[in-house]
Each structure stands twice: as C-alpha cells, then as structure tokens.
Scaffold this motif. Structure first.
Motif, PDB file in Angstrom:
ATOM      1  N   THR A 135       0.844  -1.194   0.000  1.00  0.00           N
ATOM      2  CA  THR A 135       0.000   0.000   0.000  1.00  0.00           C
ATOM      3  C   THR A 135       0.880   1.245   0.000  1.00  0.00           C
ATOM      4  O   THR A 135       1.629   1.478   0.950  1.00  0.00           O
ATOM      5  CB  THR A 135      -0.910   0.034   1.243  1.00  0.00           C
ATOM      6  OG1 THR A 135      -1.730  -1.137   1.253  1.00  0.00           O
ATOM      7  CG2 THR A 135      -1.807   1.248   1.223  1.00  0.00           C
ATOM      8  N   GLU A 175       1.052   5.423  -2.265  1.00  0.00           N
ATOM      9  CA  GLU A 175       0.362   6.313  -3.185  1.00  0.00           C
ATOM     10  C   GLU A 175       1.119   6.465  -4.500  1.00  0.00           C
ATOM     11  O   GLU A 175       2.347   6.558  -4.512  1.00  0.00           O
ATOM     12  CB  GLU A 175       0.152   7.692  -2.553  1.00  0.00           C
ATOM     13  CG  GLU A 175      -0.837   7.678  -1.401  1.00  0.00           C
ATOM     14  CD  GLU A 175      -1.133   9.075  -0.885  1.00  0.00           C
ATOM     15  OE1 GLU A 175      -0.522  10.046  -1.398  1.00  0.00           O
ATOM     16  OE2 GLU A 175      -1.964   9.200   0.028  1.00  0.00           O
ATOM     17  N   ILE A 216      -2.840   3.173  -4.002  1.00  0.00           N
ATOM     18  CA  ILE A 216      -3.822   4.261  -4.027  1.00  0.00           C
ATOM     19  C   ILE A 216      -3.420   5.237  -5.129  1.00  0.00           C
ATOM     20  O   ILE A 216      -2.330   5.806  -5.097  1.00  0.00           O
ATOM     21  CB  ILE A 216      -3.875   4.996  -2.676  1.00  0.00           C
ATOM     22  CG1 ILE A 216      -4.274   4.021  -1.559  1.00  0.00           C
ATOM     23  CG2 ILE A 216      -4.867   6.161  -2.734  1.00  0.00           C
ATOM     24  CD1 ILE A 216      -4.146   4.599  -0.167  1.00  0.00           C
ATOM     25  N   LYS A 250      -3.579   8.624  -6.763  1.00  0.00           N
ATOM     26  CA  LYS A 250      -3.944  10.027  -6.591  1.00  0.00           C
ATOM     27  C   LYS A 250      -3.960  10.732  -7.942  1.00  0.00           C
ATOM     28  O   LYS A 250      -4.861  11.514  -8.244  1.00  0.00           O
ATOM     29  CB  LYS A 250      -2.966  10.710  -5.638  1.00  0.00           C
ATOM     30  CG  LYS A 250      -3.037  10.202  -4.207  1.00  0.00           C
ATOM     31  CD  LYS A 250      -4.411  10.450  -3.598  1.00  0.00           C
ATOM     32  CE  LYS A 250      -4.469  10.055  -2.142  1.00  0.00           C
ATOM     33  NZ  LYS A 250      -5.809  10.281  -1.550  1.00  0.00           N
ATOM     34  N   SER A 299      -7.670  -1.158  -2.429  1.00  0.00           N
ATOM     35  CA  SER A 299      -7.625   0.065  -1.621  1.00  0.00           C
ATOM     36  C   SER A 299      -8.762   1.022  -1.956  1.00  0.00           C
ATOM     37  O   SER A 299      -9.460   0.890  -2.959  1.00  0.00           O
ATOM     38  CB  SER A 299      -6.295   0.772  -1.849  1.00  0.00           C
ATOM     39  OG  SER A 299      -6.075   0.927  -3.243  1.00  0.00           O
ATOM     40  N   GLU A 300      -8.910   2.022  -1.078  1.00  0.00           N
ATOM     41  CA  GLU A 300      -9.845   3.118  -1.290  1.00  0.00           C
ATOM     42  C   GLU A 300      -9.048   4.425  -1.244  1.00  0.00           C
ATOM     43  O   GLU A 300      -7.886   4.440  -0.883  1.00  0.00           O
ATOM     44  CB  GLU A 300     -10.940   3.109  -0.227  1.00  0.00           C
ATOM     45  CG  GLU A 300     -11.780   1.832  -0.246  1.00  0.00           C
ATOM     46  CD  GLU A 300     -12.843   1.835   0.839  1.00  0.00           C
ATOM     47  OE1 GLU A 300     -12.839   2.772   1.671  1.00  0.00           O
ATOM     48  OE2 GLU A 300     -13.655   0.900   0.863  1.00  0.00           O
ATOM     49  N   GLY A 301      -9.691   5.519  -1.610  1.00  0.00           N
ATOM     50  CA  GLY A 301      -9.018   6.812  -1.548  1.00  0.00           C
ATOM     51  C   GLY A 301      -8.491   7.299  -2.878  1.00  0.00           C
ATOM     52  O   GLY A 301      -7.698   8.237  -2.929  1.00  0.00           O
ATOM     53  N   HIS A 302      -8.919   6.674  -3.983  1.00  0.00           N
ATOM     54  CA  HIS A 302      -8.437   7.085  -5.303  1.00  0.00           C
ATOM     55  C   HIS A 302      -9.035   8.432  -5.724  1.00  0.00           C
ATOM     56  O   HIS A 302     -10.221   8.680  -5.517  1.00  0.00           O
ATOM     57  CB  HIS A 302      -8.815   6.027  -6.347  1.00  0.00           C
ATOM     58  CG  HIS A 302      -8.373   4.649  -5.971  1.00  0.00           C
ATOM     59  ND1 HIS A 302      -7.051   4.273  -5.968  1.00  0.00           N
ATOM     60  CD2 HIS A 302      -9.074   3.559  -5.560  1.00  0.00           C
ATOM     61  CE1 HIS A 302      -6.955   3.010  -5.582  1.00  0.00           C
ATOM     62  NE2 HIS A 302      -8.164   2.559  -5.328  1.00  0.00           N
ATOM     63  N   THR A 303      -8.192   9.267  -6.334  1.00  0.00           N
ATOM     64  CA  THR A 303      -8.666  10.566  -6.838  1.00  0.00           C
ATOM     65  C   THR A 303      -8.222  10.787  -8.278  1.00  0.00           C
ATOM     66  O   THR A 303      -7.948  11.908  -8.682  1.00  0.00           O
ATOM     67  CB  THR A 303      -8.147  11.719  -5.949  1.00  0.00           C
ATOM     68  OG1 THR A 303      -6.718  11.663  -5.893  1.00  0.00           O
ATOM     69  CG2 THR A 303      -8.713  11.637  -4.547  1.00  0.00           C
ATOM     70  N   PHE A 334     -12.931   8.139  -4.572  1.00  0.00           N
ATOM     71  CA  PHE A 334     -12.606   8.104  -3.144  1.00  0.00           C
ATOM     72  C   PHE A 334     -13.767   8.398  -2.215  1.00  0.00           C
ATOM     73  O   PHE A 334     -13.800   7.935  -1.081  1.00  0.00           O
ATOM     74  CB  PHE A 334     -11.460   9.079  -2.845  1.00  0.00           C
ATOM     75  CG  PHE A 334     -11.881  10.515  -2.700  1.00  0.00           C
ATOM     76  CD1 PHE A 334     -11.957  11.096  -1.452  1.00  0.00           C
ATOM     77  CD2 PHE A 334     -12.208  11.282  -3.812  1.00  0.00           C
ATOM     78  CE1 PHE A 334     -12.337  12.415  -1.299  1.00  0.00           C
ATOM     79  CE2 PHE A 334     -12.592  12.594  -3.667  1.00  0.00           C
ATOM     80  CZ  PHE A 334     -12.660  13.169  -2.413  1.00  0.00           C
ATOM     81  N   ASP A 335     -14.727   9.195  -2.661  1.00  0.00           N
ATOM     82  CA  ASP A 335     -15.788   9.655  -1.768  1.00  0.00           C
ATOM     83  C   ASP A 335     -17.125   9.089  -2.239  1.00  0.00           C
ATOM     84  O   ASP A 335     -17.612   9.429  -3.306  1.00  0.00           O
ATOM     85  CB  ASP A 335     -15.837  11.186  -1.770  1.00  0.00           C
ATOM     86  CG  ASP A 335     -16.813  11.732  -0.737  1.00  0.00           C
ATOM     87  OD1 ASP A 335     -17.602  10.935  -0.172  1.00  0.00           O
ATOM     88  OD2 ASP A 335     -16.797  12.944  -0.506  1.00  0.00           O
TER      89      ASP A 335
END
Length: 259
Positions: A113, A115, A138, A140, A159-163, A185-186
């Motif tokens: 894990t 970024e 992740i 970004k 994973s989560e939190g991708h933008t 991500f949201d």
C-alpha cells in the motif's frame, strides 16, 4: 575479498532456509529468479547501487517490510519480480525515477500500500500487464510521463481513496480492464474523468499489444459521473462494449471544449 556486484539468475532460487536481511551497496545486478521462492528472506531495503532487477527475482519470497525506494538508480523492474509476495510492504513506495514496471511486477501483493501520484514518480513511462492488480495501491494521479498502461495494470485494487481525474496526454496505449473496479474516493460525491488524448483510439478489444484505447479499458469503474474531452470514437467504445460496466447507463459525456 572482492566486492559483490552481481547476483546471477537462479543463484539462490528455492533456498527456503536462506535468512538474509541486507545486501551490500555494491550490488548492481540481481538477475532473474535470483531469490525466487526464498521464503525466509527478510531484506529491509534494496541497495542504492542497483541498476538491474530481473524478472521473478523475488517472486513468492518471504519479503515483508522492505524499502524499495532506496534503489535510486533503478529504472526498470522485470516481470513478476515481486509477484505473490503476500506480506510485502514498502511504506516509501518504489524508486522515484523508475521508468518501466514489467508485467505482474507486484501482482497479488495484497499488503503493498502506497500512493501513486504525478509528482512522486515523474519518469514513469510503462506499467505492464497486471503490474499492480489486487494490491493496495492508491492512485492520486498519474505521471505526465506515462505512455503505456497495459491490461489489468491497476485492476481490482483493494484500496480506497483514489482521486484519479485524468488519463495523461502522452498515453498512447490503454489496455483492456486497465482500471477495472477503480472506485472514486468519496462515496457521497462523484468524480469526473478527463481523457487528455482522445485522438488515440482502437475500436476492438485486441490484446495487450499495440497502441490505442482498448474497449473495456475503464470497465467497472465506480463513482464517476462524467467523461470529458471524449471524441465520437471513444464514446462508441464505451457505449457499445460496456466500457464503463454497470455505470454505462449513468455516465454523462462531455466534449470538454475548455480543454
């Protein structure tokens, strides 16, 4: 005693009792399968002198917390070099100036894990087939240097939190299921994905070779409400081949006149 600078192919392959925590900074080359299936290996970092890391070099090994970013001179990692290292963690990511990640390089490394962003890896050009599939990467943003993303390269990330907001303009190859299952991500909002080079199009599935945006490259992405700067041919790929999976009926397509 001469310095160790070269570890050959299959040098320690299958040595399940090899307990190794460090390699000298003189090591420049680790060839294919050098430490393959070495289940007791516990390297803490890669040597800064390393310039070659061959395919399956550490595949199915016992690596756990190992800092891969310390190999500052490494520009390419061979196919499946760290595949199936189920306990591998690299808190500081991968070498900053890496250019090529081979097929399956980190495939199924479920604990890996870190970024991925444009500023962290400014030289990355190629991400091979299944390179990060089923890892905790992740996303970004993608490096502007990126040219080729092969099939399943970022498929089924855990994973989560991708933008991720755009596919860079230099990308000329986007393989089938390259981002399969990617989630915005949201869960309370929806993202917009911009394709910055919409002129690069291929209308059939093909395989993981050649250039073009292959059908279903964006299959199954979730939480995206719009595609921007998309030309007619790309729309046909997405509409006719379920390129966006279950979200195909909800996606809005913009022409991106401001881009």
């Amino acid at each position: 005693m001469p310095k160790l600078n070269h570890i050959g192919s299959n040098a320690f392959a299958g040595c399940t009792n090899l307990y190794l925590v460090a390699l000298p900074d003189s090591v420049e080359k680790i060839e294919s399968a050098a430490f393959n299936k070495c289940s007791s290996i516990r390297l803490r970092k890669l040597p800064s002198s390393l310039t070659l890391l061959g395919g399956t070099a550490f595949q199915t090994s016992g690596l756990e917390k190992c800092d891969l970013s310390t190999a500052t001179n490494l520009q390419e990692i061979g196919a499946n070099a760290f595949a199936y290292c189920y306990n591998l963690e690299s808190p500081n990511g991968i070498p900053k100036y890496i250019k090529t990640l081979g097929n399956g390089v980190f495939s199924d490394d479920s604990k890996l894990t870190f970024e991925l962003s444009a500023n962290l890896y400014p030289s990355l050009e190629t991400v091979g087939k299944n390179a990060f599939s089923r890892t905790g990467l992740i996303i970004k943003s993608l490096p502007e240097s990126l040219k080729k993303i092969y099939s399943w390269a970022f498929g089924l990330l855990t994973s989560e939190g991708h933008t991720l907001e755009s596919i860079p303009s230099k990308v000329v190859h986007l393989g089938t299921d390259a981002f399969r299952g990617l989630k915005w991500f949201d869960t309370n909002t929806q993202g917009s994905l911009t394709i910055l080079n919409p002129s690069v199009v291929q209308k059939d599935d093909g395989d993981a070779t050649g250039e073009g945006y292959h059908s279903m490259a964006l299959n199954g992405i979730n939480g995206y409400s719009a595609l921007r700067a998309v030309n007619t041919d790309v729309v046909q790929i997405l509409r006719n081949t379920n390129g966006l999976g279950s979200n195909i009926g909800d996606i809005g397509v913009e022409r991106g006149e401001n881009l």
